[in-house]
Design a protein around this motif. Structure first.
Motif, PDB file in Angstrom:
ATOM      1  N   UNK A 218      18.916 -17.734 -50.394  1.00 50.66           N
ATOM      2  CA  UNK A 218      19.025 -17.065 -49.097  1.00 50.66           C
ATOM      3  C   UNK A 218      19.272 -18.069 -47.985  1.00 50.66           C
ATOM      4  N   UNK A 219      18.516 -19.160 -47.995  1.00 55.38           N
ATOM      5  CA  UNK A 219      18.695 -20.188 -46.972  1.00 55.38           C
ATOM      6  C   UNK A 219      18.064 -21.495 -47.425  1.00 55.38           C
ATOM      7  N   UNK A 220      18.542 -22.591 -46.837  1.00 52.21           N
ATOM      8  CA  UNK A 220      17.972 -23.914 -47.045  1.00 52.21           C
ATOM      9  C   UNK A 220      17.395 -24.388 -45.718  1.00 52.21           C
ATOM     10  N   UNK A 221      16.122 -24.773 -45.738  1.00 52.03           N
ATOM     11  CA  UNK A 221      15.427 -25.203 -44.528  1.00 52.03           C
ATOM     12  C   UNK A 221      15.446 -26.726 -44.484  1.00 52.03           C
ATOM     13  N   UNK A 222      16.255 -27.266 -43.583  1.00 48.95           N
ATOM     14  CA  UNK A 222      16.418 -28.712 -43.474  1.00 48.95           C
ATOM     15  C   UNK A 222      15.861 -29.199 -42.151  1.00 48.95           C
ATOM     16  N   UNK A 223      15.339 -30.402 -42.152  1.00 50.81           N
ATOM     17  CA  UNK A 223      14.774 -30.972 -40.934  1.00 50.81           C
ATOM     18  C   UNK A 223      13.727 -32.029 -41.204  1.00 50.81           C
ATOM     19  N   UNK A 224      13.048 -31.923 -42.341  1.00 45.51           N
ATOM     20  CA  UNK A 224      12.094 -32.964 -42.718  1.00 45.51           C
ATOM     21  C   UNK A 224      12.852 -34.212 -43.184  1.00 45.51           C
ATOM     22  N   UNK A 225      12.207 -35.360 -43.015  1.00 50.92           N
ATOM     23  CA  UNK A 225      12.832 -36.618 -43.419  1.00 50.92           C
ATOM     24  C   UNK A 225      12.178 -37.217 -44.660  1.00 50.92           C
ATOM     25  N   UNK A 226      11.242 -36.483 -45.250  1.00 47.84           N
ATOM     26  CA  UNK A 226      10.590 -36.935 -46.478  1.00 47.84           C
ATOM     27  C   UNK A 226      10.192 -35.707 -47.298  1.00 47.84           C
ATOM     28  N   UNK A 227       9.571 -35.948 -48.438  1.00 45.60           N
ATOM     29  CA  UNK A 227       9.256 -34.893 -49.394  1.00 45.60           C
ATOM     30  C   UNK A 227       8.421 -33.769 -48.780  1.00 45.60           C
ATOM     31  N   UNK A 228       8.728 -32.526 -49.161  1.00 44.76           N
ATOM     32  CA  UNK A 228       7.900 -31.366 -48.798  1.00 44.76           C
ATOM     33  C   UNK A 228       6.965 -31.100 -49.954  1.00 44.76           C
ATOM     34  N   UNK A 229       5.651 -31.165 -49.690  1.00 47.54           N
ATOM     35  CA  UNK A 229       4.717 -31.020 -50.807  1.00 47.54           C
ATOM     36  C   UNK A 229       3.735 -29.851 -50.633  1.00 47.54           C
ATOM     37  N   UNK A 230       3.883 -29.093 -49.532  1.00 42.86           N
ATOM     38  CA  UNK A 230       3.037 -27.911 -49.351  1.00 42.86           C
ATOM     39  C   UNK A 230       3.767 -26.918 -48.474  1.00 42.86           C
ATOM     40  N   UNK A 231       3.655 -25.636 -48.794  1.00 45.83           N
ATOM     41  CA  UNK A 231       4.245 -24.592 -47.947  1.00 45.83           C
ATOM     42  C   UNK A 231       3.456 -23.305 -48.098  1.00 45.83           C
ATOM     43  N   UNK A 232       3.584 -22.432 -47.090  1.00 44.00           N
ATOM     44  CA  UNK A 232       2.822 -21.188 -47.102  1.00 44.00           C
ATOM     45  C   UNK A 232       3.475 -20.167 -46.175  1.00 44.00           C
ATOM     46  N   UNK A 233       3.587 -18.914 -46.644  1.00 46.23           N
ATOM     47  CA  UNK A 233       4.008 -17.814 -45.786  1.00 46.23           C
ATOM     48  C   UNK A 233       2.810 -17.317 -44.976  1.00 46.23           C
ATOM     49  N   UNK A 234       3.083 -16.734 -43.810  1.00 43.79           N
ATOM     50  CA  UNK A 234       2.015 -16.001 -43.132  1.00 43.79           C
ATOM     51  C   UNK A 234       1.870 -14.629 -43.786  1.00 43.79           C
ATOM     52  N   UNK A 235       0.865 -13.872 -43.383  1.00 50.71           N
ATOM     53  CA  UNK A 235       0.570 -12.607 -44.049  1.00 50.71           C
ATOM     54  C   UNK A 235       1.569 -11.515 -43.711  1.00 50.71           C
ATOM     55  N   UNK A 236       2.370 -11.702 -42.688  1.00 47.65           N
ATOM     56  CA  UNK A 236       3.429 -10.747 -42.356  1.00 47.65           C
ATOM     57  C   UNK A 236       4.683 -11.055 -43.163  1.00 47.65           C
ATOM     58  N   UNK A 237       4.902 -12.337 -43.424  1.00 50.09           N
ATOM     59  CA  UNK A 237       6.067 -12.753 -44.186  1.00 50.09           C
ATOM     60  C   UNK A 237       7.252 -13.154 -43.342  1.00 50.09           C
ATOM     61  N   UNK A 238       7.084 -13.175 -42.009  1.00 46.84           N
ATOM     62  CA  UNK A 238       8.210 -13.523 -41.140  1.00 46.84           C
ATOM     63  C   UNK A 238       8.230 -14.998 -40.752  1.00 46.84           C
TER      64      UNK A 238
END
Length: 365
Positions: free
Chosen positions: A212-232
């Motif tokens: 669907x999409x690629x989220x770019x902007x970090x300059x190093x490894x992404x090691x944690x992520x989480x949606x909010x409870x609404x999902x937006x």
């Protein structure tokens, strides 16, 4: 609009309204986050009726009964004790992660042996072995609350979507150029988010298997992520010492949370999506306001890296796990045991704002 039925949600306390509009079945929630056993039910029902037109006079008695049931649940004392239930010889190589489905009837394990296994909790029976990855299976998750699908992220740079019932693979998501180390389903179970050592996060469509999409902007490894409870919204934590908040529909970065002086280890939203908590290798935990991206509080005290953080479901407490090898404080609540000696449990009550009470959801028919 025509009200069809009520669903009772114990945690966090609330009532789900199932209604029909334009021939489509929809739901909305009445969140009762401040409910307590002492709450005046008549005043509460009066306030609900003013704000919710679906609650007519003929429905008042039903609503009152549901509120009383919620109050009874909140008033119950939990004096359970926990002990070792089963020890399973799960894999031929070390485990990487474990996860329960919402009801707790089954759980999954990921391993260095390149597989994920599905287990029956009560019997300890192995239900399925999910095979297909060509390297370590590191990140795993059920699509709770539904629990009919599993996502696995691997060092082979792919994520796979599986059927819980059959163990068959629905899709293999390809696109990352380095190891996948974290993933999450959105609450609607329409998207999977993956975080990778290639510095990007990706969103994948569960039905089509397409990116669907690629989220770019970090300059190093992404090691944690989480949606909010609404999902937006999605929050990502990186080894570049920053946290990014993303708008899911557009894939646009809303805020960059700057303040930590070490790699980010863990990120999470609270239930009402107003706060974000972050843990870092700089030995601290920070609480951020999601709307503004401002740091509300810095929680210090650990003597080594903070490895994991979470809000409890009341929204009043934060637990942080560290590699400093100490235990500071006691259990979070009656019946919850202290962690192993090689981890730390600290309980912090942020003073920067008023916290509301939340509890995990349990709908009934």
């Amino acid at each position: 609009m025509k009200l069809k039925r009520f669903l009772l949600r114990y945690y966090p306390p609330g009532i789900i309204l199932e209604y029909e509009k334009g021939g489509a079945l929809k739901t909305k929630s009445i969140d009762l986050l401040d409910l307590s056993p002492e709450t005046d039910t008549e005043e509460l029902i009066s306030a609900i009726r003013k704000s919710e037109p679906l609650i007519t006079a003929s429905r008042v008695d039903q609503v009152k009964l549901l509120i009383v049931r919620l109050q009874e649940k909140l008033g119950q004392q939990d004096n359970r004790r926990f002990c070792l239930f089963k020890a399973l010889q799960a894999h031929i190589l070390p485990l990487t992660n474990v996860a329960f489905n919402k009801s707790g009837s089954s759980f999954i394990t990921g391993s260095y042996d390149r597989t994920c296994k599905i287990w029956d909790t009560a019997s300890g029976e192995e239900l399925h072995t999910l095979e297909g990855h060509r390297n370590v299976v590191y990140a795993i998750a059920f699509n709770n609350p539904y629990g009919d699908k599993i996502a696995t992220g691997s060092f082979d740079k792919t994520c796979r979507l599986w059927s819980v019932e059959t163990g068959k693979c629905f899709h293999t998501f390809r696109g990352h150029t380095a190891e996948i180390v974290c993933l999450a389903f959105n609450p609607q179970s329409t998207l999977v988010a993956t975080g990778s050592m290639d510095t990007t996060a990706k969103l994948w469509d569960i039905q089509t298997g397409e990116e669907v999409s690629t989220l770019t902007g970090h300059s190093a490894e992404i090691i944690s992520l989480s949606f909010n409870t609404v999902g937006d919204q999605l929050v990502t934590g990186s080894f570049d010492h920053t946290v990014s908040l993303w708008d899911v529909p557009s894939g646009r970065r809303v805020h960059t949370l700057i303040g930590h002086r070490g790699e980010i280890s863990s990120v999470q939203f609270n239930w009402d999506c107003s706060l974000i908590i972050t843990g870092s290798m700089d030995k601290s935990c920070r609480v951020w306001e999601a709307a503004s991206g401002k740091c509300m509080a810095t929680l210090a005290g650990h003597e080594d890296e903070v490895l994991d953080v979470c809000f409890d479901y009341t929204g009043q407490l934060i637990a942080t796990a560290s590699a400093d090898g100490t235990t500071d404080g006691g259990p979070l609540a009656g019946g919850m045991f202290l962690p192993p000696r090689d981890m730390t449990l600290k309980v912090c009550v942020p003073q920067a704002r008023t916290f509301q009470k939340y509890f995990p959801a349990l709908p009934i028919g």
